[in-house]
Motif scaffolding. Structure first.
Motif, PDB file in Angstrom:
ATOM      1  N   ARG A 145       0.862  -1.177   0.000  1.00 12.01           N
ATOM      2  CA  ARG A 145       0.000   0.000   0.000  1.00 12.01           C
ATOM      3  C   ARG A 145       0.899   1.227   0.000  1.00 12.01           C
ATOM      4  NH1 ARG A 145      -5.421   1.145   3.531  1.00 12.01           N
ATOM      5  NH2 ARG A 145      -6.154  -0.345   1.970  1.00 12.01           N
ATOM      6  N   TYR A 146       0.562   2.204  -0.846  1.00 15.86           N
ATOM      7  CA  TYR A 146       1.303   3.454  -0.945  1.00 15.86           C
ATOM      8  C   TYR A 146       0.449   4.573  -0.364  1.00 15.86           C
ATOM      9  CZ  TYR A 146       3.803   0.681  -4.442  1.00 15.86           C
ATOM     10  OH  TYR A 146       4.495  -0.321  -5.100  1.00 15.86           O
ATOM     11  N   ARG A 166       9.310  -3.248   6.385  1.00 13.68           N
ATOM     12  CA  ARG A 166       7.877  -3.407   6.184  1.00 13.68           C
ATOM     13  C   ARG A 166       7.217  -2.061   5.894  1.00 13.68           C
ATOM     14  NH1 ARG A 166       5.555  -4.400  10.527  1.00 13.68           N
ATOM     15  NH2 ARG A 166       3.716  -5.567   9.833  1.00 13.68           N
ATOM     16  N   THR A 167       7.777  -1.009   6.451  1.00 11.97           N
ATOM     17  CA  THR A 167       7.282   0.349   6.210  1.00 11.97           C
ATOM     18  C   THR A 167       8.452   1.225   5.794  1.00 11.97           C
ATOM     19  OG1 THR A 167       5.515   0.085   7.843  1.00 11.97           O
ATOM     20  CG2 THR A 167       6.094   2.333   7.197  1.00 11.97           C
ATOM     21  N   LEU A 168       8.471   1.609   4.535  1.00 21.00           N
ATOM     22  CA  LEU A 168       9.555   2.408   3.968  1.00 21.00           C
ATOM     23  C   LEU A 168       9.103   3.858   3.832  1.00 21.00           C
ATOM     24  CD1 LEU A 168      11.945   1.182   1.282  1.00 21.00           C
ATOM     25  CD2 LEU A 168      10.938   3.429   0.974  1.00 21.00           C
ATOM     26  N   VAL A 169       9.990   4.795   4.110  1.00 14.56           N
ATOM     27  CA  VAL A 169       9.636   6.208   4.194  1.00 14.56           C
ATOM     28  C   VAL A 169      10.399   7.035   3.167  1.00 14.56           C
ATOM     29  CG1 VAL A 169       9.663   8.258   5.688  1.00 14.56           C
ATOM     30  CG2 VAL A 169       9.088   6.005   6.652  1.00 14.56           C
ATOM     31  N   GLY A 170       9.672   7.923   2.483  1.00 18.55           N
ATOM     32  CA  GLY A 170      10.282   8.911   1.598  1.00 18.55           C
ATOM     33  C   GLY A 170       9.822  10.301   1.982  1.00 18.55           C
ATOM     34  N   TRP A 173       5.882  10.187   1.762  1.00 22.92           N
ATOM     35  CA  TRP A 173       5.442   8.996   1.032  1.00 22.92           C
ATOM     36  C   TRP A 173       5.813   7.770   1.829  1.00 22.92           C
ATOM     37  CZ3 TRP A 173       8.841   5.332  -1.462  1.00 22.92           C
ATOM     38  CH2 TRP A 173       8.213   4.432  -2.320  1.00 22.92           C
ATOM     39  N   LEU A 174       4.853   6.871   2.013  1.00 20.30           N
ATOM     40  CA  LEU A 174       5.102   5.622   2.719  1.00 20.30           C
ATOM     41  C   LEU A 174       4.778   4.447   1.808  1.00 20.30           C
ATOM     42  CD1 LEU A 174       3.465   6.341   6.217  1.00 20.30           C
ATOM     43  CD2 LEU A 174       5.784   6.881   5.444  1.00 20.30           C
ATOM     44  N   TRP A 175       5.655   3.479   1.808  1.00 23.52           N
ATOM     45  CA  TRP A 175       5.436   2.229   1.073  1.00 23.52           C
ATOM     46  C   TRP A 175       5.311   1.120   2.102  1.00 23.52           C
ATOM     47  CZ3 TRP A 175       9.790  -0.623  -2.089  1.00 23.52           C
ATOM     48  CH2 TRP A 175       9.246  -1.764  -2.710  1.00 23.52           C
ATOM     49  N   LEU A 176       4.086   0.612   2.280  1.00 19.98           N
ATOM     50  CA  LEU A 176       3.823  -0.455   3.222  1.00 19.98           C
ATOM     51  C   LEU A 176       3.904  -1.788   2.492  1.00 19.98           C
ATOM     52  CD1 LEU A 176       2.754   2.104   4.614  1.00 19.98           C
ATOM     53  CD2 LEU A 176       0.881   0.728   5.544  1.00 19.98           C
ATOM     54  N   HIS A 195      -4.542  -2.130   8.847  1.00 17.32           N
ATOM     55  CA  HIS A 195      -4.433  -1.630  10.219  1.00 17.32           C
ATOM     56  C   HIS A 195      -3.120  -0.879  10.444  1.00 17.32           C
ATOM     57  CE1 HIS A 195      -8.167  -3.312  11.504  1.00 17.32           C
ATOM     58  NE2 HIS A 195      -7.808  -4.549  11.210  1.00 17.32           N
ATOM     59  N   ARG A 196      -2.052  -1.342   9.812  1.00 23.09           N
ATOM     60  CA  ARG A 196      -0.781  -0.612   9.930  1.00 23.09           C
ATOM     61  C   ARG A 196      -0.917   0.782   9.329  1.00 23.09           C
ATOM     62  NH1 ARG A 196       4.161  -2.477   6.631  1.00 23.09           N
ATOM     63  NH2 ARG A 196       2.941  -4.402   6.634  1.00 23.09           N
ATOM     64  N   ALA A 197      -1.585   0.881   8.183  1.00 23.90           N
ATOM     65  CA  ALA A 197      -1.799   2.184   7.555  1.00 23.90           C
ATOM     66  C   ALA A 197      -2.618   3.098   8.465  1.00 23.90           C
ATOM     67  CB  ALA A 197      -2.502   2.003   6.217  1.00 23.90           C
TER      68      ALA A 197
END
Length: 293
Positions: free
Chosen positions: A17-18, A44-48, A85-88, A98-100
């Motif tokens: 999920r973006y 698991r959760t990448l951050v830009g 920007w988050l890449w889950l 739920h993480r989002a």
């Protein structure tokens, strides 16, 4: 010692999920970013981080700039900047949901969620057109050199830059093309993924061959298909040590230099475009020290 966010170098996950966020005017972002650091592991959760957020913090990241407003014959690329920007990444859609939710809560009130896109692996790593995506991706040490800023830039070592576009496909239009014509659009045969020597100069493979640029324009692609209702396409995600290689390929695809437009535009168009800086990891957490945090 800093290390890259692990999700950059790992293969795309089964599900993703973006999330794209803008800043809430007048609300300081520092506390929400510290909360994000406690939740985002870089795998698991990448951050830009976007240029607007960097500016709001009074910081500067060398090499981070706005998405280009390129235009070619009959084409103009959209720029849709975001502050964050988050890449889950994961394999359970419910867990990702739920993480989002929890991430959005942690980023409130400084950030406002503007866009959510779900993505998935298709047919073992193919685009929804059926063709294999990212065939010539660099691997192993080449991937690290391509995507991760090195020790020669100590302030940014371990970080990366990422270009993100959402492409939407015209499936009906593509399916109306004869099979051989589709192969010529891509420049590879669907049946065996082999390059077609006699494909026209407008074929995507010939337009975007990364090794054909001077210097070579390699990026590390981590793209995934997306779908919503009856629409779908490709979330194009490309990491690099700068945006220069991505822009070199983009200019040629648009025919800016020679007037030959990439045949890919016959059935797909980008609807978004944004640049982000992906901080490194230090002691198990996002290293936001280049932002003054």
């Amino acid at each position: 010692m800093t290390t890259p966010q692990a999700g950059i170098l790992l293969p795309p996950p089964p599900l993703a999920r973006y999330l794209s966020f803008s800043l809430t005017p007048g609300v300081p972002a520092a506390d929400c970013l510290r909360a994000l650091c406690r939740l985002a592991d870089g795998e698991r959760t990448l951050v830009g981080v976007g240029r607007a957020l960097v500016s709001a913090l009074g910081a500067e990241i060398a090499g981070l700039r706005g998405f280009p407003t390129f235009a070619g014959p009959g084409l103009e690329l959209p720029a849709t900047p975001a502050a964050l920007w988050l890449w889950l990444r994961g394999d359970d859609r419910g867990e990702i949901l739920h993480r989002a939710r929890h991430l959005e809560q942690a980023l409130t009130p400084a950030f406002r969620l503007d866009d959510t896109r779900d993505a998935f692996l298709h047919a073992g790593g193919r685009d929804l057109s059926g063709y294999e995506d990212g065939t010539e991706n660099p691997i192993a040490e080449d991937a690290v050199r391509t995507a991760i800023v090195g020790a020669d830039q100590p302030r940014l070592s371990g970080s990366s830059f990422v270009a993100v576009q959402r492409w939407t496909h015209d499936f009906a239009g593509f399916e109306r093309m004869p099979a051989g014509e589709r192969d010529f659009v891509i420049g590879r045969r669907l049946a065996d993924n082999e390059e077609i020597d006699e494909a026209p100069a407008s074929s995507h493979v010939k337009r975007a061959a990364q090794e054909s640029f001077t210097p070579a324009a390699f990026v590390l692609r981590r793209s995934m298909p997306w779908a919503e209702g009856g629409r779908g396409g490709l979330m194009f995600v490309a990491f690099g040590t700068s945006f220069d290689p991505f822009e070199a390929v983009l200019r040629r695809m648009l025919g800016i230099e020679d007037g030959i437009v990439d045949a890919l535009f016959r059935f797909t168009r980008p609807e978004s475009g944004a640049y982000f800086w992906c901080p490194a990891i230090s002691e198990g957490r996002l290293d936001l020290s280049p932002l003054g945090l």
